[in-house]
Design an enzyme around this catalytic site. Structure first.
Site, mmCIF file in Angstrom:
data_model
loop_
_atom_site.group_PDB
_atom_site.id
_atom_site.type_symbol
_atom_site.label_atom_id
_atom_site.label_comp_id
_atom_site.label_asym_id
_atom_site.label_seq_id
_atom_site.Cartn_x
_atom_site.Cartn_y
_atom_site.Cartn_z
ATOM 1 N N LYS A 55 0.842 -1.190 0.000
ATOM 2 C CA LYS A 55 0.000 0.000 0.000
ATOM 3 C C LYS A 55 0.884 1.249 0.000
ATOM 4 O O LYS A 55 0.639 2.201 -0.744
ATOM 5 C CB LYS A 55 -0.935 0.000 1.219
ATOM 6 C CG LYS A 55 -2.088 -0.976 1.055
ATOM 7 C CD LYS A 55 -2.864 -1.207 2.334
ATOM 8 C CE LYS A 55 -3.905 -2.310 2.128
ATOM 9 N NZ LYS A 55 -4.497 -2.821 3.346
ATOM 10 N N GLN A 99 -4.981 -1.579 9.462
ATOM 11 C CA GLN A 99 -4.894 -2.913 8.874
ATOM 12 C C GLN A 99 -5.520 -3.957 9.810
ATOM 13 O O GLN A 99 -5.189 -4.014 10.989
ATOM 14 C CB GLN A 99 -3.416 -3.258 8.605
ATOM 15 C CG GLN A 99 -3.194 -4.578 7.921
ATOM 16 C CD GLN A 99 -3.738 -4.599 6.492
ATOM 17 O OE1 GLN A 99 -3.519 -3.661 5.724
ATOM 18 N NE2 GLN A 99 -4.447 -5.654 6.139
ATOM 19 N N ASP A 122 -11.412 2.702 3.916
ATOM 20 C CA ASP A 122 -11.806 1.292 3.825
ATOM 21 C C ASP A 122 -13.321 1.159 3.697
ATOM 22 O O ASP A 122 -13.825 0.095 3.332
ATOM 23 C CB ASP A 122 -11.356 0.538 5.096
ATOM 24 C CG ASP A 122 -10.212 -0.432 4.829
ATOM 25 O OD1 ASP A 122 -9.989 -0.769 3.649
ATOM 26 O OD2 ASP A 122 -9.564 -0.854 5.799
#
Ligand code: NDP
Length: 296
Positions: A55, A99, A122
């Protein structure tokens, strides 16, 4: 019948990343704005560390600012929440991603709900989930958004198609079902308690597998000519003692029946990070009152 067309997620993701890079350049030129993405990693999970590194690399390649914040595996929930609060308050940070999975002492729900919904790239915050259901400016979870882009590249028109999504998680199945409904598909959301799953799948013009069980969807579960999106990522041992990645669909069987199918790896996987970058641009634009690029 001819073999299924392979839906090339790598090439499609490269296209999305190139678009994002062009949008980032234009934002810098026209508005002096550089979108920024902060990724928080708690603990040392090796797979998570690889995702976070990728990422970071792709964020920078798109011309955006990227930050990685690492907390120890024994970090308390309060420490993680304090980090999120600091990132919420930082105007250079337009997107925040924590995460998952998190260590047991940190409740994922509490952390997700602490993220400013405007920075929730997200798309897991209940405000964004609610907007996806009810309409409004949602940030849409990255994997479902990537699946939809692949389907729109593959099919001329999704309207009226019978879509079956197997798996009802908050991060993949449920949001994808809503996105497909938004495209005027007739959607069935199947799960572990669905009766006659094979029969349900056989109805599908669009079949999405998001389960996490290697090769569960067999060739004779697939309607001839269907578009098959395989979200599953399963590690199976090989004879040499290593492992390989396979999807939820028995790929070789499906090839002979489906009209088009995503491979694993190289299908949905690369789309997820590309859509994360796209979400970060969208979030940055909205935070600055700039019309965001058209979402897929
Ligand atoms: P979850 O474990 O959260 O959800 C799995 C879903 O599958 C559940 O809804 C469950 O049903 C359903 N299920 C389990 N067993 C069966 C069965 N025998 N028949 C029918 N349905 C079943 O998984 P995720 O949604 O997080 O992930 C799914 C897969 O996608 C995993 O392999 C994951 O690694 C992969 N993934 C890939 C991504 C990518 O970027 N390509 C991103 C995210 C995930 P129930 O609700 O009834 O328990």
């Amino acid at each position: 019948m001819a073999e299924a067309r392979i839906i090339d997620g790598k090439t499609c993701a490269a296209g999305v990343r190139a678009e994002v890079a062009a949008q980032v350049a234009a934002l810098g030129r026209d508005h002096g704005l550089t979108p920024g993405l902060a990724v928080v990693l708690v603990g040392e999970d090796p797979a998570s560390a690889v995702y976070v590194r990728n990422k970071g690399r792709q964020t920078e390649a798109a011309g955006m600012n990227g930050w990685q914040h690492r907390l120890a595996a024994d970090a308390t929930e309060a420490e993680v929440l304090a980090k999120v609060a600091a990132l919420n308050a930082d105007p250079a940070v337009h997107g925040i991603l924590v995460q998952l999975p998190l260590p047991a002492q940190v409740e994922a729900r509490a952390v997700i709900e602490a993220i400013d919904p405007a920075k929730d790239v997200d798309g897991f915050h209940p405000i964004n989930a609610g907007r996806l259901v009810a309409g409004g400016e949602a940030l849409v979870p990255c994997t479902p958004r990537g699946c939809l882009i692949l389907l729109r590249e593959t099919l001329d028109d999704l309207a009226g198609a019978e879509a079956v999504v197997v798996g009802r998680s908050n991060i993949v199945g449920k949001p994808l079902a809503l996105l497909l409904l938004g495209q005027n598909c007739t959607v069935t959301l199947a799960h572990s308690r669905t009766r006659d799953l094979a029969g349900v799948c056989r109805r599908a013009d669009i079949l999405v597998a998001a389960v996490g069980r290697a090769g569960m969807i067999r060739g004779d579960w697939i309607k001839p000519g269907a578009a098959v999106i395989d979200v599953g990522i399963n590690r199976v041992p090989t004879e040499s003692g290593k492992h390989r990645l396979v999807g939820d669909v028995a790929f070789d069987e499906a090839l002979a029946v489906a009209g088009a199918i995503t491979p694993v790896p190289g299908g949905v996987g690369p789309m997820t990070i590309a859509c994360l970058l796209a979400n970060t641009v969208t979030a940055a634009c909205r935070q600055h009152g700039i019309a965001p690029p058209e979402a897929a």
